[in-house]
Write a protein that holds these residues in place. Structure first.
Motif, PDB file in Angstrom:
ATOM      1  N   ASN A 135      -7.287  13.994   0.029  1.00 49.31           N
ATOM      2  CA  ASN A 135      -7.840  13.538   1.294  1.00 49.31           C
ATOM      3  C   ASN A 135      -7.257  14.474   2.346  1.00 49.31           C
ATOM      4  OD1 ASN A 135      -8.668  12.200   3.575  1.00 49.31           O
ATOM      5  ND2 ASN A 135      -7.600  10.282   3.145  1.00 49.31           N
ATOM      6  N   ILE A 159      -0.864  16.122  -1.907  1.00 47.34           N
ATOM      7  CA  ILE A 159      -1.878  15.251  -2.537  1.00 47.34           C
ATOM      8  C   ILE A 159      -2.612  16.152  -3.526  1.00 47.34           C
ATOM      9  CG2 ILE A 159      -3.780  13.614  -2.114  1.00 47.34           C
ATOM     10  CD1 ILE A 159      -2.969  14.011   0.969  1.00 47.34           C
ATOM     11  N   ASP A 190       1.395  12.080  -3.467  1.00 43.49           N
ATOM     12  CA  ASP A 190       0.576  10.941  -3.038  1.00 43.49           C
ATOM     13  C   ASP A 190      -0.703  10.976  -3.873  1.00 43.49           C
ATOM     14  OD1 ASP A 190      -0.435   8.856  -1.616  1.00 43.49           O
ATOM     15  OD2 ASP A 190      -0.621   9.914   0.288  1.00 43.49           O
ATOM     16  N   SER A 196      -5.500   0.473  -4.029  1.00 37.43           N
ATOM     17  CA  SER A 196      -6.542   0.422  -2.998  1.00 37.43           C
ATOM     18  C   SER A 196      -7.880   0.986  -3.458  1.00 37.43           C
ATOM     19  CB  SER A 196      -6.092   1.185  -1.749  1.00 37.43           C
ATOM     20  OG  SER A 196      -5.114   0.436  -1.070  1.00 37.43           O
ATOM     21  N   LYS A 197      -7.865   2.072  -4.226  1.00 30.86           N
ATOM     22  CA  LYS A 197      -9.132   2.716  -4.572  1.00 30.86           C
ATOM     23  C   LYS A 197      -9.611   2.336  -5.973  1.00 30.86           C
ATOM     24  CE  LYS A 197      -9.236   4.686  -0.556  1.00 30.86           C
ATOM     25  NZ  LYS A 197      -7.931   4.865  -0.028  1.00 30.86           N
ATOM     26  N   PRO A 209      -3.640   8.564  -4.602  1.00 31.23           N
ATOM     27  CA  PRO A 209      -4.532   7.396  -4.621  1.00 31.23           C
ATOM     28  C   PRO A 209      -5.833   7.622  -5.399  1.00 31.23           C
ATOM     29  CG  PRO A 209      -4.279   8.257  -2.364  1.00 31.23           C
ATOM     30  CD  PRO A 209      -3.620   9.212  -3.284  1.00 31.23           C
ATOM     31  N   TYR A 210      -6.179   8.902  -5.631  1.00 35.44           N
ATOM     32  CA  TYR A 210      -7.522   9.213  -6.170  1.00 35.44           C
ATOM     33  C   TYR A 210      -7.508   9.764  -7.583  1.00 35.44           C
ATOM     34  CZ  TYR A 210      -8.179   8.867  -1.177  1.00 35.44           C
ATOM     35  OH  TYR A 210      -8.151   8.410   0.113  1.00 35.44           O
ATOM     36  N   TYR A 215       5.244  17.247   1.118  1.00 38.89           N
ATOM     37  CA  TYR A 215       4.246  16.191   0.949  1.00 38.89           C
ATOM     38  C   TYR A 215       2.966  16.821   0.388  1.00 38.89           C
ATOM     39  CZ  TYR A 215       0.680  12.725   2.076  1.00 38.89           C
ATOM     40  OH  TYR A 215      -0.371  11.837   1.993  1.00 38.89           O
ATOM     41  N   GLY A 240       0.843  -1.192   0.000  1.00 43.28           N
ATOM     42  CA  GLY A 240       0.000   0.000   0.000  1.00 43.28           C
ATOM     43  C   GLY A 240       0.876   1.239   0.000  1.00 43.28           C
ATOM     44  N   SER A 241       0.266   2.385  -0.311  1.00 43.79           N
ATOM     45  CA  SER A 241       1.104   3.594  -0.270  1.00 43.79           C
ATOM     46  C   SER A 241       1.390   3.998   1.164  1.00 43.79           C
ATOM     47  CB  SER A 241       0.522   4.751  -1.084  1.00 43.79           C
ATOM     48  OG  SER A 241      -0.835   4.794  -1.012  1.00 43.79           O
ATOM     49  N   GLN A 242       0.646   3.439   2.106  1.00 43.54           N
ATOM     50  CA  GLN A 242       0.936   3.744   3.509  1.00 43.54           C
ATOM     51  C   GLN A 242       2.366   3.322   3.857  1.00 43.54           C
ATOM     52  OE1 GLN A 242      -1.334   5.478   5.248  1.00 43.54           O
ATOM     53  NE2 GLN A 242       0.013   5.628   6.994  1.00 43.54           N
ATOM     54  N   ARG A 266      -3.427  -4.624  -0.256  1.00 44.06           N
ATOM     55  CA  ARG A 266      -2.244  -3.909   0.240  1.00 44.06           C
ATOM     56  C   ARG A 266      -1.169  -3.834  -0.849  1.00 44.06           C
ATOM     57  NH1 ARG A 266      -3.888  -1.004   1.981  1.00 44.06           N
ATOM     58  NH2 ARG A 266      -2.199  -0.213   3.254  1.00 44.06           N
ATOM     59  N   LEU A 311       4.757   5.937   2.746  1.00 43.84           N
ATOM     60  CA  LEU A 311       4.805   7.109   3.637  1.00 43.84           C
ATOM     61  C   LEU A 311       5.704   6.819   4.835  1.00 43.84           C
ATOM     62  CD1 LEU A 311       1.026   8.099   3.477  1.00 43.84           C
ATOM     63  CD2 LEU A 311       2.952   9.259   2.372  1.00 43.84           C
ATOM     64  N   TYR A 339      -3.586  14.546   4.808  1.00 49.01           N
ATOM     65  CA  TYR A 339      -4.005  13.173   5.141  1.00 49.01           C
ATOM     66  C   TYR A 339      -3.492  12.776   6.528  1.00 49.01           C
ATOM     67  CZ  TYR A 339      -3.786   8.036   4.815  1.00 49.01           C
ATOM     68  OH  TYR A 339      -3.887   6.685   5.059  1.00 49.01           O
ATOM     69  N   THR A 378      -1.395   3.490  -5.774  1.00 50.03           N
ATOM     70  CA  THR A 378      -1.963   2.349  -5.040  1.00 50.03           C
ATOM     71  C   THR A 378      -3.121   1.724  -5.816  1.00 50.03           C
ATOM     72  OG1 THR A 378      -3.092   1.715  -2.986  1.00 50.03           O
ATOM     73  CG2 THR A 378      -3.468   3.948  -3.749  1.00 50.03           C
TER      74      THR A 378
HETATM   75  C1  LIG Z   1      -3.903  10.327   0.648  1.00 50.10           C
HETATM   76  C2  LIG Z   1      -3.732   8.894   1.014  1.00 50.10           C
HETATM   77  N1  LIG Z   1      -2.511   8.346   0.985  1.00 50.10           N
HETATM   78  C3  LIG Z   1      -2.307   7.063   1.298  1.00 50.10           C
HETATM   79  C4  LIG Z   1      -3.358   6.251   1.679  1.00 50.10           C
HETATM   80  C5  LIG Z   1      -3.067   4.811   2.033  1.00 50.10           C
HETATM   81  O1  LIG Z   1      -3.461   3.995   0.994  1.00 50.10           O
HETATM   82  P1  LIG Z   1      -3.039   2.458   0.859  1.00 50.10           P
HETATM   83  O2  LIG Z   1      -4.287   1.681   1.062  1.00 50.10           O
HETATM   84  O3  LIG Z   1      -2.474   2.334  -0.511  1.00 50.10           O
HETATM   85  O4  LIG Z   1      -2.015   2.174   1.898  1.00 50.10           O
HETATM   86  C6  LIG Z   1      -4.649   6.765   1.731  1.00 50.10           C
HETATM   87  C7  LIG Z   1      -5.765   5.916   2.142  1.00 50.10           C
HETATM   88  O5  LIG Z   1      -6.876   6.289   2.269  1.00 50.10           O
HETATM   89  C8  LIG Z   1      -4.841   8.129   1.387  1.00 50.10           C
HETATM   90  O6  LIG Z   1      -6.039   8.698   1.413  1.00 50.10           O
END
Ligand SMILES: Cc1ncc(COP(=O)(O)O)c(C=O)c1O
Length: 407
Positions: A179, A174, A207, A239-240, A209-210, A172, A103-105, A247, A108, A129, A237
């Motif tokens: 978010n 977005i 970052d 994820s979305k 994700p969207y 950092y 995941g991108s988490q 992950r 980070l 975020y 990612t």
């Molecule tokens: C801006 C941002 N970065 C990273 C993440 C983490 O995403 P991932 O599920 O890829 O770890 C989120 C998750 O909501 C997010 O909103």
């Protein structure tokens, strides 16, 4: 003698508190609560059948590789697929420029691990975020905060910050459907941001994700697509656009930085799980993901529209809210007298939840702000949730004005 846990933790553990969101999600797990709080995708859209077939195929065709240790960089065909797709979005790269993460988490966290000594500074948008702040906080940084308006980060203020502040390690941002606000940075500001980062030799962490979830308007280039000097570290990612439970995320960065990320990742988890990388490649390789993104966009656009109409109807006229052209969130700013943490207690009593905005502000401002999610709630519940919230806000406003006139 009992273990005195509190005395044993490293000082960095102080920065590792449970996030507001996690605490709230516990409350909202009750089925009767309408939760506008999380940032969860709609499970109706998960490609369950595709994954069932893909996992079966992977286990049958090459089960040994799927269940064996794998390369830290990630599964080569998946990296090749991503490099091709990202190049199609104007981010020219090869598989060698892509590192697969949990995941991108995880990316980070790696940013903090690799770049931050205690007291180093990160430039962040206000708000930003919460999960990024949580990841960075472990490494005891300071934040140089740059405000936002409807065109995203106020980049004109950034140059001042870059020249005035010391020990800035990275910016950092977005930039697309942020978010928590849902806002996007204008093209002009994107160009200026990349220009400033190059001028001052400060990397940008983009970052994103969207970015693909745009419901209207023109596609804007990512910062990475505008980057000619290699100053942007791009985080993506699945994820979305597929499912967060996989992950699976990725970093695209200059070779030197990517190698450092690799060395940071290895001691954490050796590599990202091979089975889900291989299955995801099977799901993606014949163009499935493009159709999936289109389905998601149609689905979420309807929900966004329902939420915006309900906000117009039920929120007080002096509340402001964003009208995001994509992503998963609307951001609302209420009259100053409303503390949204206190409001949340009323709201949960009324069986509706949201995330108070303060936690997204590293400087603890934003006490009258809130984040609302529309992706994970069916339309009738969205309407009802916003109605309940509107009533709870009105009650707070009435109480505040009564106490002002001394009733
Ligand atoms: C801006 C941002 N970065 C990273 C993440 C983490 O995403 P991932 O599920 O890829 O770890 C989120 C998750 O909501 C997010 O909103």
């Amino acid at each position: 003698m009992p273990v005195l846990w509190q005395q044993l933790y490293a000082s960095r553990a102080e920065g590792m508190r449970a996030s507001d969101i996690r605490e709230i999600l516990k409350v909202t797990a009750q089925p009767e609560v309408i939760s506008l709080a999380g940032g969860l995708p709609a499970p109706e859209l998960f490609p369950i059948d595709e994954y069932r077939r893909a996992f079966e195929w992977v286990l049958e065709a090459d089960g040994a590789s799927a269940l064996q240790y794998g390369p830290s960089e990630g599964y080569r065909p998946l990296r090749e697929f991503l490099a091709q797709r990202l190049s199609g979005f104007g981010m020219r790269c090869t598989a060698d420029d892509v590192l697969i993460t949990n995941g991108s988490q995880q990316a980070l966290d790696l940013m903090g691990k690799l770049f931050l000594d205690p007291g180093d500074q990160i430039v962040v948008e206000r708000p930003t975020y919460l999960g990024a702040l949580q990841a960075f906080n472990q490494y005891q940084p300071r934040y140089a905060v740059v405000g936002m308006d409807d065109d995203g980060m106020c980049v004109d203020d950034l140059e001042h910050t870059l020249t005035r502040e010391d020990r800035i390690k990275f910016i950092y941002a977005i930039p697309t459907f942020q978010n928590p606000t849902g806002r996007s940075m204008s093209l002009q500001r994107r160009r200026r941001l990349v220009e400033l980062a190059s001028k001052y030799g400060v990397p940008i962490v983009e970052d994103d994700p969207y970015g693909e979830l745009r419901y209207e308007g023109e596609h804007l280039p990512t910062l990475k697509a505008l980057d000619t000097t290699g100053c942007v570290i791009y985080l993506g990612t699945f994820s979305k656009i597929l499912a967060p439970g996989l992950r699976l995320g990725w970093i695209v960065a200059a070779p030197e930085a990517l190698e450092a990320f690799l060395h940071g990742k290895q001691p954490t988890d050796l590599h990202t799980g091979m089975a889900q990388q291989m299955a995801t490649y099977e799901v993606c390789k014949n163009g499935f993901v493009d159709g999936q993104v289109e389905r998601i966009k149609a689905f979420y656009k309807e929900r966004r529209d329902v939420m915006l109409r309900a906000l117009e109807e039920h929120f007080p006229s002096d509340a402001h809210f964003t009208r995001p052209a994509g992503g998963l969130f609307v951001w609302a700013e209420l009259p100053r007298t409303v503390d949204t943490r206190a409001l949340l207690i009323d709201a949960v009593r009324d069986k509706v939840a949201f995330v108070p905005g303060q936690g997204f502000h590293p400087d603890n401002t934003g006490t009258n702000t809130m984040r609302l999610n529309f992706s994970n709630v069916p339309p009738d519940q969205l309407r009802e949730g916003v109605r309940r919230l509107g009533h709870a806000i009105q009650r707070r406003l009435d109480t505040a004005s009564e106490s002002r006139v001394g009733i």
